[in-house]
Design an enzyme around this catalytic site. Structure first.
Site, PDB file in Angstrom:
ATOM      1  N   ASP A  65      67.226 114.336 -87.903  1.00 13.88           N
ATOM      2  CA  ASP A  65      66.579 113.395 -86.981  1.00 13.88           C
ATOM      3  C   ASP A  65      65.561 114.067 -86.074  1.00 13.88           C
ATOM      4  O   ASP A  65      64.990 113.418 -85.194  1.00 13.88           O
ATOM      5  CB  ASP A  65      67.629 112.656 -86.144  1.00 13.88           C
ATOM      6  CG  ASP A  65      68.434 113.596 -85.259  1.00 13.88           C
ATOM      7  OD1 ASP A  65      68.244 114.833 -85.362  1.00 13.88           O
ATOM      8  OD2 ASP A  65      69.248 113.114 -84.450  1.00 13.88           O
ATOM      9  N   GLY A  66      65.324 115.367 -86.269  1.00 12.06           N
ATOM     10  CA  GLY A  66      64.322 116.070 -85.481  1.00 12.06           C
ATOM     11  C   GLY A  66      64.881 116.877 -84.329  1.00 12.06           C
ATOM     12  O   GLY A  66      64.139 117.641 -83.690  1.00 12.06           O
TER      13      GLY A  66
ATOM     14  N   ARG B   9      46.955 122.475 -66.985  1.00  8.55           N
ATOM     15  CA  ARG B   9      45.787 121.787 -66.437  1.00  8.55           C
ATOM     16  C   ARG B   9      46.169 120.631 -65.517  1.00  8.55           C
ATOM     17  O   ARG B   9      45.351 120.159 -64.738  1.00  8.55           O
ATOM     18  CB  ARG B   9      44.896 121.282 -67.578  1.00  8.55           C
ATOM     19  CG  ARG B   9      44.059 122.380 -68.214  1.00  8.55           C
ATOM     20  CD  ARG B   9      43.413 121.940 -69.494  1.00  8.55           C
ATOM     21  NE  ARG B   9      44.404 121.749 -70.557  1.00  8.55           N
ATOM     22  CZ  ARG B   9      44.096 121.580 -71.829  1.00  8.55           C
ATOM     23  NH1 ARG B   9      42.842 121.575 -72.201  1.00  8.55           N
ATOM     24  NH2 ARG B   9      45.036 121.427 -72.735  1.00  8.55           N
ATOM     25  N   GLN B  10      47.418 120.172 -65.606  1.00  4.49           N
ATOM     26  CA  GLN B  10      47.875 119.083 -64.740  1.00  4.49           C
ATOM     27  C   GLN B  10      48.628 119.679 -63.552  1.00  4.49           C
ATOM     28  O   GLN B  10      49.845 119.587 -63.448  1.00  4.49           O
ATOM     29  CB  GLN B  10      48.758 118.120 -65.535  1.00  4.49           C
ATOM     30  CG  GLN B  10      48.034 117.491 -66.726  1.00  4.49           C
ATOM     31  CD  GLN B  10      48.925 116.577 -67.534  1.00  4.49           C
ATOM     32  OE1 GLN B  10      49.573 115.691 -66.998  1.00  4.49           O
ATOM     33  NE2 GLN B  10      48.976 116.809 -68.836  1.00  4.49           N
TER      34      GLN B  10
ATOM     35  N   HIS C  10      46.195 128.904 -66.271  1.00  2.00           N
ATOM     36  CA  HIS C  10      44.946 128.156 -66.089  1.00  2.00           C
ATOM     37  C   HIS C  10      44.633 127.975 -64.607  1.00  2.00           C
ATOM     38  O   HIS C  10      43.465 127.944 -64.211  1.00  2.00           O
ATOM     39  CB  HIS C  10      45.055 126.798 -66.774  1.00  2.00           C
ATOM     40  CG  HIS C  10      43.765 126.036 -66.818  1.00  2.00           C
ATOM     41  ND1 HIS C  10      42.654 126.487 -67.492  1.00  2.00           N
ATOM     42  CD2 HIS C  10      43.410 124.849 -66.256  1.00  2.00           C
ATOM     43  CE1 HIS C  10      41.664 125.621 -67.349  1.00  2.00           C
ATOM     44  NE2 HIS C  10      42.097 124.619 -66.607  1.00  2.00           N
TER      45      HIS C  10
ATOM     46  N   LYS D 276      28.052 122.953 -65.461  1.00  2.00           N
ATOM     47  CA  LYS D 276      28.736 122.058 -66.399  1.00  2.00           C
ATOM     48  C   LYS D 276      29.117 120.759 -65.713  1.00  2.00           C
ATOM     49  O   LYS D 276      29.653 120.763 -64.607  1.00  2.00           O
ATOM     50  CB  LYS D 276      29.998 122.736 -66.954  1.00  2.00           C
ATOM     51  CG  LYS D 276      30.729 121.915 -68.014  1.00  2.00           C
ATOM     52  CD  LYS D 276      31.984 122.608 -68.499  1.00  2.00           C
ATOM     53  CE  LYS D 276      33.133 122.447 -67.535  1.00  2.00           C
ATOM     54  NZ  LYS D 276      34.422 122.913 -68.092  1.00  2.00           N
TER      55      LYS D 276
ATOM     56  N   ARG E  91      31.381 117.269 -66.460  1.00  2.00           N
ATOM     57  CA  ARG E  91      32.347 116.657 -67.382  1.00  2.00           C
ATOM     58  C   ARG E  91      32.062 115.177 -67.536  1.00  2.00           C
ATOM     59  O   ARG E  91      32.065 114.417 -66.550  1.00  2.00           O
ATOM     60  CB  ARG E  91      33.787 116.875 -66.891  1.00  2.00           C
ATOM     61  CG  ARG E  91      34.845 116.284 -67.826  1.00  2.00           C
ATOM     62  CD  ARG E  91      36.230 116.784 -67.491  1.00  2.00           C
ATOM     63  NE  ARG E  91      36.392 118.187 -67.840  1.00  2.00           N
ATOM     64  CZ  ARG E  91      36.630 118.652 -69.054  1.00  2.00           C
ATOM     65  NH1 ARG E  91      36.715 117.802 -70.078  1.00  2.00           N
ATOM     66  NH2 ARG E  91      36.783 119.935 -69.274  1.00  2.00           N
TER      67      ARG E  91
ATOM     68  N   ASP F 255      36.425 132.900 -70.689  1.00  2.12           N
ATOM     69  CA  ASP F 255      37.202 131.777 -70.184  1.00  2.12           C
ATOM     70  C   ASP F 255      38.672 132.103 -70.379  1.00  2.12           C
ATOM     71  O   ASP F 255      39.014 133.041 -71.118  1.00  2.12           O
ATOM     72  CB  ASP F 255      36.818 130.478 -70.893  1.00  2.12           C
ATOM     73  CG  ASP F 255      36.935 129.256 -69.982  1.00  2.12           C
ATOM     74  OD1 ASP F 255      37.632 129.360 -68.950  1.00  2.12           O
ATOM     75  OD2 ASP F 255      36.342 128.215 -70.302  1.00  2.12           O
TER      76      ASP F 255
END
Length: 322
Positions: free
Chosen positions: A45-46, A104-105, A138, A202, A204, A229
């Site tokens: 089932d994973g 990133r959050q 990050h 840059k 976005r 980066d």
């Protein structure tokens, strides 16, 4: 890779999930230890099945598992490994996370959104980790999301050492920051490699697209350009920066990042971009479809191995932070 001359680590256990076992084996070779045996499988089932196949009671355990794609699978696997080690009476559990996903959050930049970096930090801590060792977050402030000590390493010295081996004329080098947020990182590379600094303006457009509007600084005509980066995800920003460099007359363009996430259209974008060489570390295991003819991978196993050695022996790791 040179094997360090040290006594055997009787109380150290190094084990790995399935995200990057090759890196774990390199670290084990650096330390001169055997990998701890772990059986990891999937139920129909994973659900994940994890079993430690040797005794770790009272041992200093290091679990290597980047939370690379598939992020949720690798994160859950790490949490289960932590729980298994905790219930097997490990003395101390250190999560070695070369690439920390969900980074990133890290803040509420809009209404009704989560701070997922904090959530993941809580999950790792509550699962039973006593310490975290990671590379090039990050956002550096994520260290403060953990309620356990965090050793945050930087791959810049390893990357700079490679570029120094090319023996390029510092007067012909330009270090390009792909956006305003990477200026500090770019300046650190200028200190090591020489040359001048230019910045790409840059903008976005949305979560998937960015536009490179202007170039701040220069000139770069005929010069070798290095673009640094922390990660290459969809490669939109870094490929856009490479095109800006070429439009302004740059010679060879090198792009580099610690973490080669290379998701979605990244391989195709990189293949089509005017880039001489792409340099990433092995913090993330690359799949065959992500391999490119001009992609070079640099190992951070000695960096992580030395940090593990020092943490195990309760020695300072601060000199590795620069």
């Amino acid at each position: 890779m040179k094997r360090i001359e040290t006594a055997m680590y009787d109380q150290l256990s190094l084990l790995s999930g399935r995200a990057n076992p090759a890196l774990a084996r390199e670290i084990a070779d650096y330390l001169g230890v055997e990998m701890a045996s772990v059986a990891i499988g999937d139920f129909p089932d994973g659900e994940l099945s994890v079993r430690l196949e040797q005794n770790i009671r009272g041992r200093d355990v290091f679990i290597l598992q980047p939370t690379s794609p598939p992020v949720n699978d690798h994160l859950m696997e790490m949490l289960i490994l932590i729980d298994a080690c905790k219930r097997a009476s490990a003395e101390r559990i250190t999560c070695v996370i070369p690439y920390f996903g969900y980074a990133r959050q890290d803040r509420k930049d809009a209404g009704r959104v989560p701070i997922t970096s904090k959530l993941v930090a809580n999950l790792i801590t509550v699962a039973g980790a006593d310490r975290v060792l990671t590379v090039d977050l990050h956002a550096a402030q994520i260290q403060g999301f953990f309620d356990v000590p965090v050793d945050h390493l930087y791959a810049a010295p390893v990357i700079d050492q490679y570029f120094q081996s090319l023996e390029l004329d510092p007067e012909q080098i330009v270090v390009m920051s792909p956006d305003e947020g990477s200026i500090k990182r770019a300046l650190q590379h200028v200190d090591k490699l020489g040359g001048s600094l230019v910045i790409v303006d840059k903008r976005r457009a949305n979560a998937m697209e960015t536009k490179q509007a202007n170039l701040i600084g220069g000139p770069i005509e005929g010069k070798t350009v290095f673009i640094f980066d922390d990660m290459i995800a969809t490669a939109g920003s870094i490929c856009g920066a490479a095109r800006v460099a070429k439009q302004h007359g740059a010679g060879d363009v090198f792009v580099t990042a610690t973490h080669g996430v290379l998701c979605g259209p990244a391989p195709q974008r990189l293949a089509e971009a005017p880039i001489s060489e792409i340099v990433v570390t092995n913090s993330i295991a690359l799949r065959p479809e992500q391999q490119l003819p001009n992609l070079k991978t640099i190992s951070i196993a000695p960096l992580l191995g030395e940090a593990i050695r020092r943490i195990h022996r309760n020695e300072s790791v601060s000199y590795l932070f620069a």
